[in-house]
Design an enzyme around this catalytic site. Structure first.
Site, PDB file in Angstrom:
ATOM      1  N   SER A 238      -2.521  -6.594   0.518  1.00 51.86           N
ATOM      2  CA  SER A 238      -1.851  -5.414  -0.024  1.00 51.86           C
ATOM      3  C   SER A 238      -2.158  -5.303  -1.513  1.00 51.86           C
ATOM      4  O   SER A 238      -2.894  -6.120  -2.064  1.00 51.86           O
ATOM      5  CB  SER A 238      -0.340  -5.523   0.188  1.00 51.86           C
ATOM      6  OG  SER A 238       0.182  -6.436  -0.757  1.00 51.86           O
ATOM      7  N   LYS A 239      -1.563  -4.314  -2.130  1.00 48.75           N
ATOM      8  CA  LYS A 239      -1.820  -4.068  -3.559  1.00 48.75           C
ATOM      9  C   LYS A 239      -1.513  -5.299  -4.412  1.00 48.75           C
ATOM     10  O   LYS A 239      -2.099  -5.501  -5.463  1.00 48.75           O
ATOM     11  CB  LYS A 239      -0.962  -2.907  -4.056  1.00 48.75           C
ATOM     12  CG  LYS A 239      -1.414  -1.573  -3.507  1.00 48.75           C
ATOM     13  CD  LYS A 239      -1.073  -0.445  -4.479  1.00 48.75           C
ATOM     14  CE  LYS A 239      -1.533   0.893  -3.958  1.00 48.75           C
ATOM     15  NZ  LYS A 239      -0.607   1.500  -3.004  1.00 48.75           N
ATOM     16  N   ARG A 240      -0.583  -6.112  -3.944  1.00 56.94           N
ATOM     17  CA  ARG A 240      -0.219  -7.309  -4.701  1.00 56.94           C
ATOM     18  C   ARG A 240      -1.429  -8.219  -4.937  1.00 56.94           C
ATOM     19  O   ARG A 240      -1.456  -9.010  -5.853  1.00 56.94           O
ATOM     20  CB  ARG A 240       0.817  -8.127  -3.928  1.00 56.94           C
ATOM     21  CG  ARG A 240       2.236  -7.647  -4.072  1.00 56.94           C
ATOM     22  CD  ARG A 240       3.147  -8.535  -3.257  1.00 56.94           C
ATOM     23  NE  ARG A 240       2.823  -8.484  -1.827  1.00 56.94           N
ATOM     24  CZ  ARG A 240       2.450  -9.526  -1.099  1.00 56.94           C
ATOM     25  NH1 ARG A 240       2.368 -10.715  -1.640  1.00 56.94           N
ATOM     26  NH2 ARG A 240       2.181  -9.392   0.179  1.00 56.94           N
ATOM     27  N   HIS A 241      -2.420  -8.113  -4.053  1.00 58.00           N
ATOM     28  CA  HIS A 241      -3.561  -9.020  -4.159  1.00 58.00           C
ATOM     29  C   HIS A 241      -4.669  -8.474  -5.062  1.00 58.00           C
ATOM     30  O   HIS A 241      -5.813  -8.915  -4.977  1.00 58.00           O
ATOM     31  CB  HIS A 241      -4.126  -9.314  -2.770  1.00 58.00           C
ATOM     32  CG  HIS A 241      -3.137  -9.974  -1.865  1.00 58.00           C
ATOM     33  ND1 HIS A 241      -2.533  -9.314  -0.832  1.00 58.00           N
ATOM     34  CD2 HIS A 241      -2.626 -11.212  -1.877  1.00 58.00           C
ATOM     35  CE1 HIS A 241      -1.702 -10.140  -0.217  1.00 58.00           C
ATOM     36  NE2 HIS A 241      -1.737 -11.299  -0.832  1.00 58.00           N
ATOM     37  N   GLY A 242      -4.340  -7.534  -5.904  1.00 52.13           N
ATOM     38  CA  GLY A 242      -5.364  -7.016  -6.825  1.00 52.13           C
ATOM     39  C   GLY A 242      -5.960  -5.739  -6.273  1.00 52.13           C
ATOM     40  O   GLY A 242      -5.307  -4.995  -5.558  1.00 52.13           O
TER      41      GLY A 242
END
Ligand code: GLU
Length: 470
Positions: A238-242
């Site tokens: 997800s977006k959390r991973h960059g």
């Protein structure tokens, strides 16, 4: 039978890594089989769909080179057809109006939850054969109650779901709009899709869609559900991973082919081969070799592949991509060396084209300050005679020729009986502002005659200014 696959994104965000992988596998399967690959825009959720997202998806696909056949199909332009199919299902008793109020459905859910049952519609309106009333209603599909649905998933193998597990799905909302499962079925049917390749988050929809297709007398496509992609922490990517939007990778200096090569290995393998040309991908791809296990996203591997292709590409083939990254840095390329020369020089040293652009700015524009440490160490009064000597040799040089540059450094070092580094390091800082650059002769050549002359003079002034102050 000729193969026809589709990619069916909802334009509610950009093309992310997972979506791009789905599009790629669908595209590869079609290309491998000399079939067609079509694009369907599932834009029925009008609140969440935006033109900007649509554009981002199209940009992402075109950047990767995932070309589709014909024009994209937009679901919002097909409402009349969905209504027609819903009417057909109604007239053939495959669907019925349901007048159950929100309150009744909420109560039903509460009771089911209290009894630890799976929340599902209880079929209250199914057999009432209700006459049309002037009240809000939805239309539900009359799902078979007996038997089961079995399909041979190309990735997961044989999947069976009992009909008793499925309830009567809403196919038309009370505002008259069709729901996702209905539109997908009608489109896959009308577009004559032979292979549905999509994320495994849709696997639960498949038995429902098969039941509707059967009710319509449609031929069933083959299904292939792709396992999800996990981030390095084992959670769904997800977006959390960059950066998860593929065009972000373009802006970060990745080559589209590197991205394609990285994506193709997310859940698919062909022996232990890691690097694939486009033709190799197309030739070797098969849905049966997609792994069932979740794939995990690995930024370092992507970077390694990118670096490999930066090194392996013909400079001419990556000029446009480098130009794009320079443009994002607002660097004016009109006054400076040919980009192919920059690529030849920097290609071995950079993991991304953005890094290459950042490390090559000084070939095209002047820098404002020296790196402090580099200047302190190298721009000292002892360097002035070397720098002056270099200027005089450069001035005397008839043509600005790369092969002559090395000689200038050697001659200067010999003249003062010092090591080459004593000449090269101050010169490097003078030319680039920093103590790290490609080999000094190439750096000198690429900085160009006028700039080199001016920058060496500036460095001498800098040293004298600094000396006067102390
Ligand atoms: N529009 C759906 C999605 O973006 C895909 C539906 C499908 O492939 O059947 O998840």
């Amino acid at each position: 039978m000729s193969v026809k696959t589709r990619f069916a994104p909802s334009p509610t965000g950009s093309l992310h890594v997972g979506g791009a992988r789905t599009a790629l596998f669908s595209w590869l399967y079609a290309r491998h089989n000399n079939g067609e690959f079509v694009l369907r825009i599932e834009d029925t959720d009008r609140e969440r769909s935006t033109d900007a997202s649509l554009q981002a998806i199209l940009d992402g696909m075109s950047w990767l080179g995932l070309n589709y056949d014909g024009e994209p199909v937009y679901q919002t332009q097909r409402f009349a057809r969905y209504t027609e199919v819903i009417e057909q299902l109604m007239s053939e008793q495959h669907a019925y109006r349901c007048y159950c109020s929100k309150e009744r459905l909420a109560e039903l859910r509460t009771t089911q939850q209290a009894n630890k049952e799976k929340p599902r519609y209880d079929g209250h309106c199914r057999d009432l054969d209700l006459p049309h009333r002037d009240e809000p209603y939805v239309i539900r599909f009359r799902n078979p109650t007996e038997g089961g649905v079995t399909f041979d998933d190309q990735v997961y193998g044989s999947v069976t779901i009992q009909n008793s597990e499925l309830d009567d799905l809403i196919i038309q909302r009370s505002d008259g709009t069709p729901t996702y499962n209905l539109t997908v079925v009608v489109d896959d049917w009308d577009m004559e899709i032979t292979h549905v390749v999509r994320g495994d988050d849709h696997i639960n929809n498949t038995p429902r869609q098969i039941n509707i297709l059967k009710a319509l007398g449609a031929e069933l496509p083959v299904y292939a559900h792709l396992p999800m992609i996990l981030g390095p922490d084992g959670k769904r990517l997800s977006k959390r991973h960059g950066a998860v939007s593929v065009v972000q990778y373009r802006d970060d200096g990745y080559l589209p082919h590197a991205m394609m090569n990285y994506l193709v290995r997310l859940g698919w393998s062909h022996g232990d081969q890691e690097l694939f040309s486009l033709n190799e991908m197309i030739d070797s791809f098969d849905l049966n070799s997609v792994s069932k296990g979740a794939a995990s996203f690995n930024q370092e591997k992507l970077q390694w592949i990118n670096q490999h292709y930066i090194k392996a590409s013909e400079p001419e083939d990556i000029v446009a991509a480098l130009k794009y990254n320079f443009k994002n840095l607002n660097v004016d390329l009109n006054n400076g060396p040919a980009l192919t020369d920059v690529i030849k020089t920097q290609g071995e040293r950079c993991k991304t084209l953005l890094e290459m652009a950042e490390k090559s700015r000084y070939f095209y524009e002047d820098f404002d300050v020296y790196d402090e440490k580099a200047a302190r160490k190298n721009l000292k009064p002892t360097a002035i005679p070397y720098l002056e000597h270099v200027i005089s040799l450069l001035d005397a040089m008839p043509a600005w020729d790369e092969s002559n540059m090395h000689q200038v450094i050697i001659e200067t070092a010999e003249h003062f009986e010092v090591g080459m580094g004593k000449v090269a390091q101050p010169l490097r800082v003078a030319l680039t502002g920093d103590a790290i650059s490609p080999s000094i002769d190439v750096t000198l050549f690429l900085v160009g005659r006028e700039r080199a002359n001016q920058r060496i003079k500036n460095a001498i002034d800098f040293i004298m200014g600094a000396t006067n102050k102390t």
